[in-house]
Write a protein that holds these residues in place. Structure first.
Motif, mmCIF file in Angstrom:
data_model
loop_
_atom_site.group_PDB
_atom_site.id
_atom_site.type_symbol
_atom_site.label_atom_id
_atom_site.label_comp_id
_atom_site.label_asym_id
_atom_site.label_seq_id
_atom_site.Cartn_x
_atom_site.Cartn_y
_atom_site.Cartn_z
ATOM 1 N N UNK A 57 0.800 -1.225 0.000
ATOM 2 C CA UNK A 57 0.000 0.000 0.000
ATOM 3 C C UNK A 57 0.836 1.281 0.000
ATOM 4 N N UNK A 58 2.012 1.250 0.607
ATOM 5 C CA UNK A 58 2.806 2.485 0.709
ATOM 6 C C UNK A 58 3.154 3.061 -0.662
ATOM 7 N N UNK A 59 3.576 2.257 -1.658
ATOM 8 C CA UNK A 59 3.836 2.853 -2.973
ATOM 9 C C UNK A 59 2.562 3.413 -3.625
ATOM 10 N N UNK A 60 1.400 2.808 -3.328
ATOM 11 C CA UNK A 60 0.136 3.363 -3.846
ATOM 12 C C UNK A 60 -0.056 4.774 -3.283
ATOM 13 N N UNK A 61 0.197 4.947 -2.011
ATOM 14 C CA UNK A 61 0.073 6.273 -1.412
ATOM 15 C C UNK A 61 1.102 7.226 -2.011
ATOM 16 N N UNK A 62 2.293 6.715 -2.321
ATOM 17 C CA UNK A 62 3.289 7.549 -2.990
ATOM 18 C C UNK A 62 2.761 8.001 -4.358
ATOM 19 N N UNK A 63 2.138 7.099 -5.080
ATOM 20 C CA UNK A 63 1.572 7.430 -6.401
ATOM 21 C C UNK A 63 0.520 8.524 -6.251
ATOM 22 N N UNK A 64 -0.377 8.357 -5.289
ATOM 23 C CA UNK A 64 -1.414 9.380 -5.067
ATOM 24 C C UNK A 64 -0.783 10.721 -4.709
ATOM 25 N N UNK A 65 0.300 10.680 -3.927
ATOM 26 C CA UNK A 65 0.990 11.910 -3.528
ATOM 27 C C UNK A 65 1.627 12.581 -4.757
ATOM 28 N N UNK A 66 2.252 11.791 -5.613
ATOM 29 C CA UNK A 66 2.846 12.329 -6.843
ATOM 30 C C UNK A 66 1.767 12.994 -7.687
ATOM 31 N N UNK A 67 0.637 12.307 -7.846
ATOM 32 C CA UNK A 67 -0.442 12.844 -8.674
ATOM 33 C C UNK A 67 -1.101 14.056 -8.025
ATOM 34 N N UNK A 68 -1.197 14.074 -6.709
ATOM 35 C CA UNK A 68 -1.745 15.239 -6.009
ATOM 36 C C UNK A 68 -0.837 16.447 -6.193
ATOM 37 N N UNK A 69 0.450 16.206 -6.262
ATOM 38 C CA UNK A 69 1.432 17.277 -6.426
ATOM 39 C C UNK A 69 1.277 17.994 -7.773
ATOM 40 N N UNK A 70 0.616 17.334 -8.724
ATOM 41 C CA UNK A 70 0.409 17.925 -10.053
ATOM 42 C C UNK A 70 -0.854 18.788 -10.116
ATOM 43 N N UNK A 71 -1.646 18.765 -9.067
ATOM 44 C CA UNK A 71 -2.904 19.519 -9.047
ATOM 45 C C UNK A 71 -2.643 20.979 -8.665
#
Length: 183
Positions: A25-39
């Motif tokens: 799950x931790x890399x999934x949260x990293x992915x969401x964080x990366x994508x949130x950073x683009x907003x």
């Protein structure tokens, strides 16, 4: 001490499962964080704050304690049955466990960077990184279950094929997502 073997083995397996849950799950949260950073603001800041909190809780309340306890009970099992350390399959398994620990420590390094908003990876890279735990899990489970009957050639080919299939799945998902961002 061997009368406690099944209890210790059960605890070891429970903590291995929860450790892997955290590592999946931790890399999934990293992915969401990366994508949130683009907003755009304020969505970016709101999502980043929430994802940092979720990641911190997962990492320190589930993943780290599970890792420590899984290793503790594994060592206890080896104390009960030290003869396992003479088995070739156990040497290979311990090699994969070392790889898992290194994977865990690298995730910790990534976690610390993300907590500082120091994001150095793409979401696609992190999707591939996420499959590292899957490959290690497959290798360890097959080694433990098949022990002496394990054919090393088929095992190595199987892990390589699994890795290729996982990477192809990631590429396919990326294409689907590029066509439909809501997928």
């Amino acid at each position: 001490m061997s009368e406690y073997y099944n209890y210790i083995k059960s605890l070891h397996l429970i903590f291995v499962i929860t450790w892997f849950a955290g590592l999946f799950y931790i890399p999934r949260l990293f992915i969401y964080h990366i994508e949130a950073n683009l907003k755009l603001s304020p969505e970016k800041e709101i999502l980043s704050k929430q994802l940092k909190l979720m990641t911190k809780r997962l990492w320190f309340i589930i993943t780290w304690p599970s890792a420590v306890l899984a290793i503790f009970f594994a060592i206890w099992l080896l104390v009960i049955y030290p003869g396992w350390l003479t088995q070739p399959w156990m040497h290979v398994k311990l090699g994969f466990v070392l790889l898992l620990i290194l994977y865990h420590l690298k995730n910790h390094q990534i976690f610390k960077r993300f907590q500082r908003d120091d994001i150095r990876y793409t979401s696609n890279y992190m999707r591939m990184w996420n499959e590292g735990a899957t490959l290690i899990l497959f290798a360890i489970v097959f080694l433990v279950m098949l022990k002496h009957t394990f054919n090393w050639i088929f095992g190595v080919v199987g892990i390589i094929v699994l890795g290729v299939l996982l990477m192809l799945g990631i590429k396919l998902y990326k294409r689907i997502r590029n066509k439909n961002p809501e997928a």
